[in-house]
Write a protein that holds these residues in place. Sequence first.
Motif, PDB file in Angstrom:
ATOM      1  N   MET A  97       0.841  -1.194   0.000  1.00 32.67           N
ATOM      2  CA  MET A  97       0.000   0.000   0.000  1.00 32.67           C
ATOM      3  C   MET A  97       0.880   1.249   0.000  1.00 32.67           C
ATOM      4  O   MET A  97       2.068   1.208   0.319  1.00 32.67           O
ATOM      5  CB  MET A  97      -0.901   0.010   1.235  1.00 32.67           C
ATOM      6  N   GLU A  98       0.262   2.379  -0.319  1.00 29.54           N
ATOM      7  CA  GLU A  98       1.010   3.632  -0.266  1.00 29.54           C
ATOM      8  C   GLU A  98       1.240   4.017   1.205  1.00 29.54           C
ATOM      9  O   GLU A  98       0.575   3.499   2.115  1.00 29.54           O
ATOM     10  CB  GLU A  98       0.285   4.744  -1.042  1.00 29.54           C
ATOM     11  N   PRO A  99       2.208   4.903   1.483  1.00 30.33           N
ATOM     12  CA  PRO A  99       2.650   5.167   2.861  1.00 30.33           C
ATOM     13  C   PRO A  99       1.562   5.664   3.801  1.00 30.33           C
ATOM     14  O   PRO A  99       1.564   5.312   4.987  1.00 30.33           O
ATOM     15  CB  PRO A  99       3.748   6.222   2.673  1.00 30.33           C
ATOM     16  N   ILE A 150      -6.567  -8.450  -3.571  1.00 31.58           N
ATOM     17  CA  ILE A 150      -7.952  -8.030  -3.305  1.00 31.58           C
ATOM     18  C   ILE A 150      -8.113  -6.522  -3.182  1.00 31.58           C
ATOM     19  O   ILE A 150      -9.240  -6.013  -3.285  1.00 31.58           O
ATOM     20  CB  ILE A 150      -8.509  -8.702  -2.034  1.00 31.58           C
ATOM     21  N   VAL A 151      -7.024  -5.776  -2.951  1.00 31.02           N
ATOM     22  CA  VAL A 151      -7.127  -4.335  -2.718  1.00 31.02           C
ATOM     23  C   VAL A 151      -6.174  -3.607  -3.648  1.00 31.02           C
ATOM     24  O   VAL A 151      -5.026  -4.023  -3.824  1.00 31.02           O
ATOM     25  CB  VAL A 151      -6.808  -3.979  -1.245  1.00 31.02           C
ATOM     26  N   PHE A 152      -6.641  -2.524  -4.245  1.00 32.95           N
ATOM     27  CA  PHE A 152      -5.790  -1.690  -5.094  1.00 32.95           C
ATOM     28  C   PHE A 152      -4.712  -1.045  -4.230  1.00 32.95           C
ATOM     29  O   PHE A 152      -4.907  -0.830  -3.035  1.00 32.95           O
ATOM     30  CB  PHE A 152      -6.628  -0.621  -5.784  1.00 32.95           C
ATOM     31  N   ILE A 153      -3.575  -0.739  -4.833  1.00 30.94           N
ATOM     32  CA  ILE A 153      -2.424  -0.264  -4.067  1.00 30.94           C
ATOM     33  C   ILE A 153      -2.700   1.048  -3.335  1.00 30.94           C
ATOM     34  O   ILE A 153      -2.073   1.355  -2.318  1.00 30.94           O
ATOM     35  CB  ILE A 153      -1.185  -0.129  -4.989  1.00 30.94           C
ATOM     36  N   ALA A 154      -3.653   1.825  -3.806  1.00 34.16           N
ATOM     37  CA  ALA A 154      -4.106   3.033  -3.098  1.00 34.16           C
ATOM     38  C   ALA A 154      -5.622   2.962  -3.036  1.00 34.16           C
ATOM     39  O   ALA A 154      -6.291   3.157  -4.038  1.00 34.16           O
ATOM     40  CB  ALA A 154      -3.648   4.295  -3.819  1.00 34.16           C
ATOM     41  N   ASP A 155      -6.157   2.661  -1.857  1.00 32.75           N
ATOM     42  CA  ASP A 155      -7.588   2.436  -1.729  1.00 32.75           C
ATOM     43  C   ASP A 155      -8.221   3.541  -0.892  1.00 32.75           C
ATOM     44  O   ASP A 155      -7.953   3.645   0.313  1.00 32.75           O
ATOM     45  CB  ASP A 155      -7.854   1.081  -1.077  1.00 32.75           C
ATOM     46  N   PRO A 156      -9.058   4.388  -1.493  1.00 33.83           N
ATOM     47  CA  PRO A 156      -9.659   5.503  -0.748  1.00 33.83           C
ATOM     48  C   PRO A 156     -10.588   5.060   0.368  1.00 33.83           C
ATOM     49  O   PRO A 156     -10.768   5.778   1.346  1.00 33.83           O
ATOM     50  CB  PRO A 156     -10.404   6.290  -1.830  1.00 33.83           C
ATOM     51  N   TYR A 198     -14.042  -5.079   5.265  1.00 35.53           N
ATOM     52  CA  TYR A 198     -13.835  -4.678   3.869  1.00 35.53           C
ATOM     53  C   TYR A 198     -12.978  -5.712   3.141  1.00 35.53           C
ATOM     54  O   TYR A 198     -13.262  -6.070   1.993  1.00 35.53           O
ATOM     55  CB  TYR A 198     -13.175  -3.305   3.847  1.00 35.53           C
ATOM     56  N   TRP A 199     -11.932  -6.196   3.817  1.00 38.23           N
ATOM     57  CA  TRP A 199     -11.126  -7.260   3.229  1.00 38.23           C
ATOM     58  C   TRP A 199     -11.976  -8.506   2.975  1.00 38.23           C
ATOM     59  O   TRP A 199     -11.822  -9.172   1.956  1.00 38.23           O
ATOM     60  CB  TRP A 199      -9.964  -7.622   4.161  1.00 38.23           C
ATOM     61  N   ARG A 234      -4.161 -20.948 -16.431  1.00 34.53           N
ATOM     62  CA  ARG A 234      -4.306 -20.290 -15.130  1.00 34.53           C
ATOM     63  C   ARG A 234      -5.037 -18.969 -15.338  1.00 34.53           C
ATOM     64  O   ARG A 234      -5.025 -18.398 -16.438  1.00 34.53           O
ATOM     65  CB  ARG A 234      -2.949 -20.049 -14.456  1.00 34.53           C
ATOM     66  N   VAL A 235      -5.666 -18.497 -14.278  1.00 35.90           N
ATOM     67  CA  VAL A 235      -6.417 -17.240 -14.343  1.00 35.90           C
ATOM     68  C   VAL A 235      -6.125 -16.439 -13.079  1.00 35.90           C
ATOM     69  O   VAL A 235      -5.784 -16.987 -12.031  1.00 35.90           O
ATOM     70  CB  VAL A 235      -7.943 -17.484 -14.463  1.00 35.90           C
ATOM     71  N   SER A 236      -6.281 -15.127 -13.187  1.00 31.67           N
ATOM     72  CA  SER A 236      -6.112 -14.229 -12.046  1.00 31.67           C
ATOM     73  C   SER A 236      -7.083 -13.075 -12.186  1.00 31.67           C
ATOM     74  O   SER A 236      -7.456 -12.685 -13.305  1.00 31.67           O
ATOM     75  CB  SER A 236      -4.679 -13.689 -11.964  1.00 31.67           C
ATOM     76  N   ALA A 237      -7.482 -12.517 -11.050  1.00 32.59           N
ATOM     77  CA  ALA A 237      -8.333 -11.325 -11.030  1.00 32.59           C
ATOM     78  C   ALA A 237      -7.677 -10.284 -10.148  1.00 32.59           C
ATOM     79  O   ALA A 237      -7.291 -10.581  -9.003  1.00 32.59           O
ATOM     80  CB  ALA A 237      -9.724 -11.666 -10.505  1.00 32.59           C
ATOM     81  N   TYR A 238      -7.545  -9.066 -10.672  1.00 32.13           N
ATOM     82  CA  TYR A 238      -6.847  -7.998  -9.959  1.00 32.13           C
ATOM     83  C   TYR A 238      -7.805  -6.841  -9.687  1.00 32.13           C
ATOM     84  O   TYR A 238      -8.702  -6.549 -10.480  1.00 32.13           O
ATOM     85  CB  TYR A 238      -5.650  -7.523 -10.785  1.00 32.13           C
ATOM     86  N   PRO A 239      -7.625  -6.171  -8.557  1.00 26.89           N
ATOM     87  CA  PRO A 239      -8.608  -5.177  -8.110  1.00 26.89           C
ATOM     88  C   PRO A 239      -8.550  -3.877  -8.894  1.00 26.89           C
ATOM     89  O   PRO A 239      -7.500  -3.466  -9.389  1.00 26.89           O
ATOM     90  CB  PRO A 239      -8.224  -4.936  -6.644  1.00 26.89           C
ATOM     91  N   TYR A 240      -9.701  -3.243  -8.967  1.00 22.10           N
ATOM     92  CA  TYR A 240      -9.805  -1.876  -9.451  1.00 22.10           C
ATOM     93  C   TYR A 240      -9.866  -0.936  -8.245  1.00 22.10           C
ATOM     94  O   TYR A 240     -10.108  -1.349  -7.111  1.00 22.10           O
ATOM     95  CB  TYR A 240     -11.066  -1.695 -10.301  1.00 22.10           C
ATOM     96  N   TRP A 241      -9.674   0.330  -8.540  1.00 24.15           N
ATOM     97  CA  TRP A 241      -9.770   1.377  -7.536  1.00 24.15           C
ATOM     98  C   TRP A 241     -11.225   1.544  -7.099  1.00 24.15           C
ATOM     99  O   TRP A 241     -12.108   1.680  -7.932  1.00 24.15           O
ATOM    100  CB  TRP A 241      -9.233   2.672  -8.147  1.00 24.15           C
ATOM    101  N   VAL A 242     -11.505   1.478  -5.812  1.00 24.44           N
ATOM    102  CA  VAL A 242     -12.804   1.725  -5.178  1.00 24.44           C
ATOM    103  C   VAL A 242     -13.803   0.582  -5.378  1.00 24.44           C
ATOM    104  O   VAL A 242     -14.267  -0.013  -4.406  1.00 24.44           O
ATOM    105  CB  VAL A 242     -13.448   3.057  -5.641  1.00 24.44           C
ATOM    106  N   ASN A 243     -14.159   0.273  -6.622  1.00 25.51           N
ATOM    107  CA  ASN A 243     -15.263  -0.643  -6.900  1.00 25.51           C
ATOM    108  C   ASN A 243     -14.886  -2.093  -6.557  1.00 25.51           C
ATOM    109  O   ASN A 243     -14.048  -2.699  -7.237  1.00 25.51           O
ATOM    110  CB  ASN A 243     -15.649  -0.544  -8.375  1.00 25.51           C
TER     111      ASN A 243
END
Length: 359
Positions: free
Chosen positions: A1-3, A135-141, A191-192, A218-227
């Motif tokens: 995550m960001e600082p 599961i969480v974007f690197i910067a999650d508001p 939230y997690w 193989r498959v992967s799913a990566y998070p979007y910001w907020v949604n």
Amino acid sequence: MEPVTHLLFGATMGRAGLNRKTALATATLTLAAEAADLDVLSRFGGSAFGLNHHRGFTHSFLGVPLVAAVVVGFIYLLWRLRGRKIRNPNLPPRWGLLFAYACVAGLSHILLDFTNNYGVRAFWPFSERWVSWDIVFIADPVLLVVLTLGLILPALFSLINEEIGARSKGPHAKPTGRLAATVALLAVVAYWGLRDYEHRRAVAALQARNYQGADAIRVSAYPYWVNPFRWHGVVETPAFFASMDVDSLAPEVDPEAQMQICYKPEETPVTLAAKKTYLGRVYLSWAQYPVTETEELEGDPVENGRAAYVVRFRDLRYDYPGRDARAILGAMVLLARDLHVVEEHFGMSTRGLPSGKDR
């Protein structure tokens, strides 16, 4: 995550009750929750060196007590410089407990970084394997708002009470923020849980279908910001990679019919030489869905600084539709005509390079 998220998480842990056991607890927890990112200093050794050492030792279980010791030592130095002054003389600092708190905060840093799709090497040096929860974007508001409210709401309510002249119900009625901070931490866990559930639904939806008649390896799913219901899906088949959005609420794969196909490039002596470089080995050990693109530079290689080829590495997990994350999280290796390395760096800036042709 960001600082900021790390700092807020550490401060919230302190306000949730840990600051009642020893002086300097909140300061120690806040600093220790972010201290693992001191590995950013490795970038002074070059971009490839920085990539190799980012989220390495300081983000490992073995590194937690050492980083904690540095933080506690720094807090002790500040305490001595301030003349051993603390806010509450009846609550002296307990250095052993502060060290334990710093270790807990260090583990929280690993956990938070594990939740996003960059990953950590928590078991270094016993294993160089990157692990991530995705599961969480690197910067999650959402996390930023929840943690911030957990820290500032008690102060706001205290100001309101003072303005309306509300009376305290006793000597212990002054708001401490413990309840709000505890609720904030529980909200983060909830939230997690929501994102993990939706992530599993997205992965299951990707696994349940084939792609242009081919089954997925193989498959992967990566998070979007907020949604929490929108995911960036990446699929590997024997011949190609496919990327598309996934709606986990439906669930539905590629709801807007914008699937992108990236065929696996043919291996050539140029790409093999690039993959054997220091940067190539480091990047491929970190990337989850790496692809390469080779460009032959035009003109005289002598005039080009001896560079005849550019091999670009990119990781499809960051190829979000409409975003050029490749420019940030890609890498490039410049090779001479005899395949000796001319230059290598993390990032995909093409400034200073002559135009060329793709191969």
